[in-house]
Design a protein around this motif. Structure first.
Motif, short mmCIF file in Angstrom:
data_model
loop_
_atom_site.label_atom_id
_atom_site.label_comp_id
_atom_site.label_asym_id
_atom_site.label_seq_id
_atom_site.Cartn_x
_atom_site.Cartn_y
_atom_site.Cartn_z
N GLY A 1 0.79 -1.22 0.00
CA GLY A 1 0.00 0.00 0.00
C GLY A 1 0.82 1.27 0.00
O GLY A 1 1.87 1.39 -0.65
N THR A 2 0.36 2.26 0.76
CA THR A 2 0.97 3.58 0.81
C THR A 2 2.41 3.50 1.28
O THR A 2 3.28 4.22 0.79
N ALA A 3 2.69 2.65 2.27
CA ALA A 3 4.04 2.55 2.81
C ALA A 3 5.02 2.09 1.73
O ALA A 3 6.15 2.57 1.67
N ARG A 4 4.61 1.17 0.87
CA ARG A 4 5.48 0.69 -0.21
C ARG A 4 5.75 1.82 -1.20
O ARG A 4 6.90 2.04 -1.62
N PRO B 1 1.64 6.40 7.83
CA PRO B 1 2.45 6.82 6.70
C PRO B 1 3.66 5.94 6.49
O PRO B 1 4.16 5.82 5.39
N VAL B 2 4.16 5.32 7.53
CA VAL B 2 5.25 4.36 7.42
C VAL B 2 4.82 3.08 8.10
O VAL B 2 4.49 3.07 9.28
N GLU B 3 4.79 2.01 7.33
CA GLU B 3 4.32 0.72 7.86
C GLU B 3 5.43 -0.30 7.75
O GLU B 3 5.67 -0.87 6.69
N PRO B 4 6.20 -0.54 8.82
CA PRO B 4 7.29 -1.49 8.73
C PRO B 4 6.80 -2.90 8.47
O PRO B 4 5.70 -3.26 8.84
N TYR B 5 7.67 -3.65 7.82
CA TYR B 5 7.35 -5.05 7.52
C TYR B 5 7.17 -5.84 8.80
O TYR B 5 7.94 -5.72 9.75
N GLN B 6 6.14 -6.65 8.83
CA GLN B 6 5.87 -7.47 10.02
C GLN B 6 6.73 -8.72 9.96
O GLN B 6 6.40 -9.69 9.28
N ASP B 7 7.87 -8.68 10.64
CA ASP B 7 8.85 -9.75 10.54
C ASP B 7 8.53 -10.92 11.47
O ASP B 7 9.15 -11.95 11.39
N ARG B 8 7.62 -10.74 12.39
CA ARG B 8 7.26 -11.85 13.28
C ARG B 8 6.57 -12.94 12.47
O ARG B 8 5.62 -12.68 11.73
N ARG B 9 7.03 -14.15 12.64
CA ARG B 9 6.46 -15.26 11.90
C ARG B 9 5.03 -15.54 12.37
O ARG B 9 4.74 -15.53 13.56
#
Length: 339
Positions: free
Chosen positions: A158-161, A213-221
């Motif tokens: 989305g927007t974050a990308r 506005p900034v959506e970090p990648y959800q790295d938790r499995r």
């Protein structure tokens, strides 16, 4: 004269908007580490832009302004790198590498300002320091772009990308403008302004849409049991409604239909299913074309590709051959000859 006034107005406005946006991102509620990294990046670009405006239009620019702007130039590349690193991680604190890295840069910047103040060493600042700053900016741009390409499967949705890619592209354009300033000095301020203005618009749009506005990648499995349940729900939805037949299907639309956050669905497909969204949809469409090729032997390949959701015949051919190792026509011929 009018063009110079307009250039001054838009360049100065871009610097001011950048300062305001940096403060907003830093102090906004629910601020993430990536969002604060973006705030620092925008601040550095804005200070650099402000220095350029002052230097170009004001004959007697204060030495402190010049020193601050050139110091910011040294930190733009590293700021971009930290923004990308934090955007691709869900960590709420800087890691050991980032802390040492950032501390070393801060010590270097402070040492330059204390040992060689601009008022007494303007020649050094406009010579080796500016050259080093531009080279450092370029190196970090290359490294940051490489990180994006290498970890493209972890890009947020989305927007974050869009913001992440636009920031990187914008900094490439600004660096090129500064590097070729002997030929393009009039557009440097405008480019900086356009960069900051886009960020303002992207953040405002995200805010209106209720997104961060900034959506970090959800790295938790995602736990295996949850992932299996959600992937089965996705498969049932696709079997029942056959959404993949719609050429305009997007990740955002599918996530809404499934009732999952867009970032979660993206992670589910990448981490637990081993495919990107486009690959997942392409697999389903290829399965549909295989069925149609055998059930409708008189139908043209163009009609089959369109019925399965492919937007072009070339995309259909490439995807089909990659999945089956042969062309659609040969696939049909082989299977029908066996019957």
């Amino acid at each position: 004269m009018l063009s110079e006034h307009l250039l001054f107005f838009f360049s100065a406005l871009g610097a001011f908007n950048g300062l305001a946006l940096a403060l907003y991102l830093w102090f906004a509620a629910k601020t993430s580490l990536a969002q604060r990294a973006l705030a620092v990046l925008i601040l550095m670009v804005s200070v650099r832009t402000g220095k350029s405006v002052a230097f170009y239009f004001l004959p007697d620019t204060p030495a402190l302004v010049m020193q601050a702007g050139l110091t910011a130039c040294l930190l733009i590349g590293p700021s971009l790198y930290f923004f990308i690193r934090t955007s691709l991680s869900n960590s709420t604190a800087l890691g050991r590498f980032e802390l040492w890295h950032g501390s070393a840069l801060a010590i270097i910047a402070i040492s330059l300002n204390l040992l060689w103040p601009y008022a007494d060493h303007a020649r050094i600042w406009h010579g080796p320091i500016v050259t080093t700053g531009n080279l450092l900016w370029l190196v970090y741009l290359i490294v940051s772009t490489a990180v994006l390409v290498q970890q493209r499967h972890r890009l947020p949705a989305g927007t974050a990308r869009m913001l992440l890619l636009a920031v990187t592209t914008g900094l490439w354009l600004i660096w090129l403008a500064y590097y070729t300033s002997g030929f393009t000095s009039y557009i440097v301020g405008a480019l900086s302004f356009s960069f900051v203005l886009y960020l303002c618009g992207a953040v405002a749009w995200a805010w209106r849409q209720g997104q961060a506005p900034v959506e970090p990648y959800q790295d938790r499995r995602i736990p295996a049991a949850e992932a299996a349940t959600e992937l089965q729900a996705l498969a049932d939805l696709m079997t029942r409604e056959r959404l993949y037949l719609d050429p305009s299907l997007t990740l955002a639309r599918l996530s809404r239909r499934l009732g999952l956050p867009q970032a979660r669905l993206s992670q589910l497909l990448n981490d637990n299913n081993g495919t990107s969204f486009k690959q997942y949809i392409a697999q389903l469409r290829i399965g549909e074309t295989q069925r149609l090729l055998l059930e409708q032997p008189g139908q043209t390949l163009e009609a089959i590709a369109e019925a399965a959701g492919f937007q072009s015949l070339s995309t259909f051919y490439a995807a089909f051959k990659k999945a089956n190792g042969c062309t659609p026509a040969l696939f049909r011929e082989r299977h029908l000859s066996r019957e």
